[in-house]
Design an enzyme around this catalytic site. Structure first.
Site, PDB file in Angstrom:
ATOM      1  N   ARG A 115       1.934   3.660  -2.797  1.00 38.16           N
ATOM      2  CA  ARG A 115       2.551   2.913  -3.896  1.00 38.16           C
ATOM      3  C   ARG A 115       1.588   1.843  -4.401  1.00 38.16           C
ATOM      4  O   ARG A 115       1.024   1.078  -3.615  1.00 38.16           O
ATOM      5  CB  ARG A 115       3.851   2.246  -3.442  1.00 38.16           C
ATOM      6  CG  ARG A 115       4.946   3.206  -3.035  1.00 38.16           C
ATOM      7  CD  ARG A 115       6.268   2.473  -2.823  1.00 38.16           C
ATOM      8  NE  ARG A 115       7.179   3.287  -2.031  1.00 38.16           N
ATOM      9  CZ  ARG A 115       7.372   3.144  -0.729  1.00 38.16           C
ATOM     10  NH1 ARG A 115       6.748   2.178  -0.084  1.00 38.16           N
ATOM     11  NH2 ARG A 115       8.204   3.928  -0.084  1.00 38.16           N
ATOM     12  N   HIS A 173      -1.608   9.960  -4.776  1.00 37.33           N
ATOM     13  CA  HIS A 173      -1.701  10.701  -3.519  1.00 37.33           C
ATOM     14  C   HIS A 173      -3.158  10.988  -3.184  1.00 37.33           C
ATOM     15  O   HIS A 173      -3.977  11.221  -4.087  1.00 37.33           O
ATOM     16  CB  HIS A 173      -0.951  12.035  -3.614  1.00 37.33           C
ATOM     17  CG  HIS A 173       0.480  11.908  -4.011  1.00 37.33           C
ATOM     18  ND1 HIS A 173       1.367  11.118  -3.321  1.00 37.33           N
ATOM     19  CD2 HIS A 173       1.176  12.473  -5.030  1.00 37.33           C
ATOM     20  CE1 HIS A 173       2.560  11.211  -3.910  1.00 37.33           C
ATOM     21  NE2 HIS A 173       2.462  12.014  -4.940  1.00 37.33           N
ATOM     22  N   HIS A 191       0.505   8.207 -11.215  1.00 39.60           N
ATOM     23  CA  HIS A 191       1.655   8.830 -11.854  1.00 39.60           C
ATOM     24  C   HIS A 191       2.945   8.130 -11.451  1.00 39.60           C
ATOM     25  O   HIS A 191       2.991   7.386 -10.461  1.00 39.60           O
ATOM     26  CB  HIS A 191       1.760  10.307 -11.477  1.00 39.60           C
ATOM     27  CG  HIS A 191       1.985  10.533 -10.000  1.00 39.60           C
ATOM     28  ND1 HIS A 191       0.951  10.583  -9.091  1.00 39.60           N
ATOM     29  CD2 HIS A 191       3.119  10.707  -9.278  1.00 39.60           C
ATOM     30  CE1 HIS A 191       1.431  10.790  -7.880  1.00 39.60           C
ATOM     31  NE2 HIS A 191       2.759  10.859  -7.956  1.00 39.60           N
TER      32      HIS A 191
END
Length: 309
Positions: free
Chosen positions: A191, A97, A171
């Site tokens: 992604r 993110h 993550h």
């Protein structure tokens, strides 16, 4: 002014979702493959409605906009937090993110720092948390070559574990895991790798390789700071993280417990039944105790996750 805002969760089907959210919390939902429960959210992609009191039927975003006094007259332009329950019956994509600066410039959204409380998981469950590259050059080379096994840092987990996941951290939540996620109110995810999966139409999900490369941190990400526990009358409070974005705690209540409250707080009931300021609450409830309440009066046998700015 309304002291308690009970929220109607929003349930979202995902490719990797399952039945665990429904089964664990007893939610009366018909859809299968539920991957996410947006439990407390004012984000445009999942705006929960109030289900009690004078504000019943209003969205949380509209209440935040029109009744800022219920939120300590917060200066945040949008409601800053989002609580989710996530059921990973299969591996989520390996992802990252952005921080606030990148997200606001590129996505017109907040960045996404988040954290995870492991509600339940399989005995062999793991997560991907961080990477093994030492430099930016090594990171980019391993990404370009698809060296996923050697690049990603995979660690075992157990119920009750907590992880702080700052923006920029590579993550993935992996299969067999049920978590409560507290995060900035953002829906921006890049992604990196999705195991070459396809949807029901045989189409692979979009990847965001170039953006991901721009935001991945090469600093080593450490597990969340050691929790601090306070034992008070009929309450055991565990503080997991207190960052610039949010504080997250677990409260275990056994009998009456009272404390002063100076600002609004988000509550998720993980287990048990009881009352808060006279209102009945039970496992699976999610609500906000607003700034209209000057104190918190809890009673019963309860396990709660509490978050606030």
């Amino acid at each position: 002014m309304q002291e308690i805002l009970m929220l109607d969760p929003i349930f979202v089907s995902r490719l990797w979702g399952g039945e665990r959210i429904k089964e664990h919390f007893g939610y009366q939902i018909q859809d299968s493959n539920i991957g996410e429960c947006w439990a407390i959210s004012a984000h445009k992609n999942g705006d929960c409605k109030i289900k009690n009191g004078l504000l019943k039927g209003n969205t949380l975003s509209s209440v935040y906009s029109e009744h800022r006094e219920l939120f300590g007259n917060s200066k945040d332009p949008v409601f800053p937090l989002l609580t989710k329950i996530i059921d990973a019956s299969d591996d989520l994509s390996i992802q990252v993110h952005p921080d606030d600066e990148f997200a606001k410039e590129v996505e017109n959204d907040l960045g996404k720092t988040e954290c995870w409380y492991i509600i339940d998981c399989n005995d062999d469950a793991r997560i991907v948390y961080g990477h093994n590259a030492g430099t930016r050059e090594e990171l980019n080379q391993m990404l370009d070559n698809g060296e996923w096994e050697s690049l990603m840092n995979s660690i075992p987990i157990k119920p009750g574990d907590f992880f702080y996941v700052p923006a920029g951290t590579v993550h993935a939540i992996c299969k067999g895991t049920l978590i409560l996620e507290t995060q900035q109110s953002s829906d921006t995810t890049y992604r990196i790798y999705d195991y070459d999966r396809v949807d029901e139409n045989g189409i692979k999900r979009q990847l965001h390789f170039d953006k991901a490369k721009s935001v991945i941190s090469v600093d080593k990400t450490e597990k969340s700071p050691n929790p601090t526990t306070f034992v008070q009358e009929n309450c055991v409070r565990t503080v997991y993280v207190a960052s610039e974005f949010f504080t997250v705690e677990k409260w275990i209540i056994d009998g009456p417990f009272n404390m002063e409250s100076s600002n609004y707080k988000l509550f998720s009931v993980l287990n048990g039944t009881g009352t808060i300021n006279g209102s009945e609450i039970s496992k699976g409830d999610h609500f906000i105790l607003t700034s209209a309440a000057s104190s918190i009066e809890l009673d019963g046998n309860l396990e709660l996750i509490v978050s606030f700015v």
